[in-house]
Design a protein around this motif. Structure first.
Motif, PDB file in Angstrom:
ATOM      1  N   GLU A 125       0.835  -1.208   0.000  1.00 14.21           N
ATOM      2  CA  GLU A 125       0.000   0.000   0.000  1.00 14.21           C
ATOM      3  C   GLU A 125       0.868   1.256   0.000  1.00 14.21           C
ATOM      4  O   GLU A 125       0.630   2.198  -0.753  1.00 14.21           O
ATOM      5  N   GLU A 126       1.884   1.239   0.868  1.00 11.04           N
ATOM      6  CA  GLU A 126       2.783   2.388   0.969  1.00 11.04           C
ATOM      7  C   GLU A 126       3.556   2.585  -0.340  1.00 11.04           C
ATOM      8  O   GLU A 126       3.717   3.710  -0.815  1.00 11.04           O
ATOM      9  N   GLN A 129       1.262   4.147  -2.928  1.00 11.58           N
ATOM     10  CA  GLN A 129       1.072   5.570  -2.636  1.00 11.58           C
ATOM     11  C   GLN A 129       2.303   6.391  -3.011  1.00 11.58           C
ATOM     12  O   GLN A 129       2.191   7.490  -3.563  1.00 11.58           O
ATOM     13  N   ASP A 130       3.490   5.854  -2.717  1.00  7.81           N
ATOM     14  CA  ASP A 130       4.726   6.561  -3.064  1.00  7.81           C
ATOM     15  C   ASP A 130       4.904   6.659  -4.577  1.00  7.81           C
ATOM     16  O   ASP A 130       5.356   7.688  -5.090  1.00  7.81           O
ATOM     17  N   LYS A 133       2.814   9.455  -5.781  1.00  7.87           N
ATOM     18  CA  LYS A 133       3.452  10.758  -5.535  1.00  7.87           C
ATOM     19  C   LYS A 133       4.521  11.037  -6.581  1.00  7.87           C
ATOM     20  O   LYS A 133       4.635  12.157  -7.086  1.00  7.87           O
TER      21      LYS A 133
END
Length: 181
Positions: A125-126, A129-130, A133
């Motif tokens: 998930e992280e 998300q990164d 970005k």
């Protein structure tokens, strides 16, 4: 076959088919598609670029070699996965733009293959998300200094590992679970 075709060869193949996608976009989209569990198909261009009218790359063509090498690298237990970006001799800004294009295309391919939100680990998930970005970033924030060269190399490594992590969550993990059942 685990060696990726040269960036310029991919560019020429893309242009010969009239595609508006850069080598980084083609590879990023393919990697996102495969990482989310999309099928390894000879007709991958139509799937990844969401255009069923696109031709199927000829067997042994540069674009077919790109698919085969990418699949092999994602499956490699030695983490030999590489990103297709811009030529290493290109200016920093061009290489940075290619990385951000790769991330945008990865997210597109990932979304097309996964449909709804796949079950990801906390790290997955992280990572997703990164990558989102990075897909919004711009090379205008970089200068041509040595510090930025180092930063770009770190970001490239992060993206490479993030793609492998997401592939592990969506593809390798489900295969492992199937073997256990």
């Amino acid at each position: 076959m685990t060696e990726l075709p040269a960036v310029n060869d991919i560019l020429k193949a893309s242009q010969s088919l009239g595609l508006g996608a850069s080598p980084a976009e083609l590879h990023g989209g393919l990697c996102g598609w495969l990482a989310a569990g999309g099928a390894d198909l000879p007709a991958w261009l139509g799937q990844v670029l969401a255009d069923a009218s696109l031709p199927v790359p000829e067997p042994d063509s540069v674009l077919d070699q790109l698919r085969l090498a990418t699949v092999a690298q994602l499956e490699d237990r030695d983490f030999a996965f590489e990103l297709v970006l811009a030529d290493t001799a290109a200016p920093l800004q061009a290489r940075t733009d290619a990385l951000f294009e790769w991330c945008r295309a990865f997210l597109g391919g990932f979304g097309l293959a996964s449909g709804k939100r796949p079950a990801l680990s906390e790290e997955g998930e992280e990572a997703l998300q990164d990558l989102a970005k990075l897909a919004q970033a711009s090379s205008d924030e970089f200068d041509a200094g040595e510090e930025d060269e180092d930063a770009l190399a770190e970001i490239e490594e992060f993206v490479r590992v993030a793609a492998l992590l997401l592939h592990g969550d969506c593809v390798m993990g489900s295969r492992h679970r199937q073997r256990l059942n």
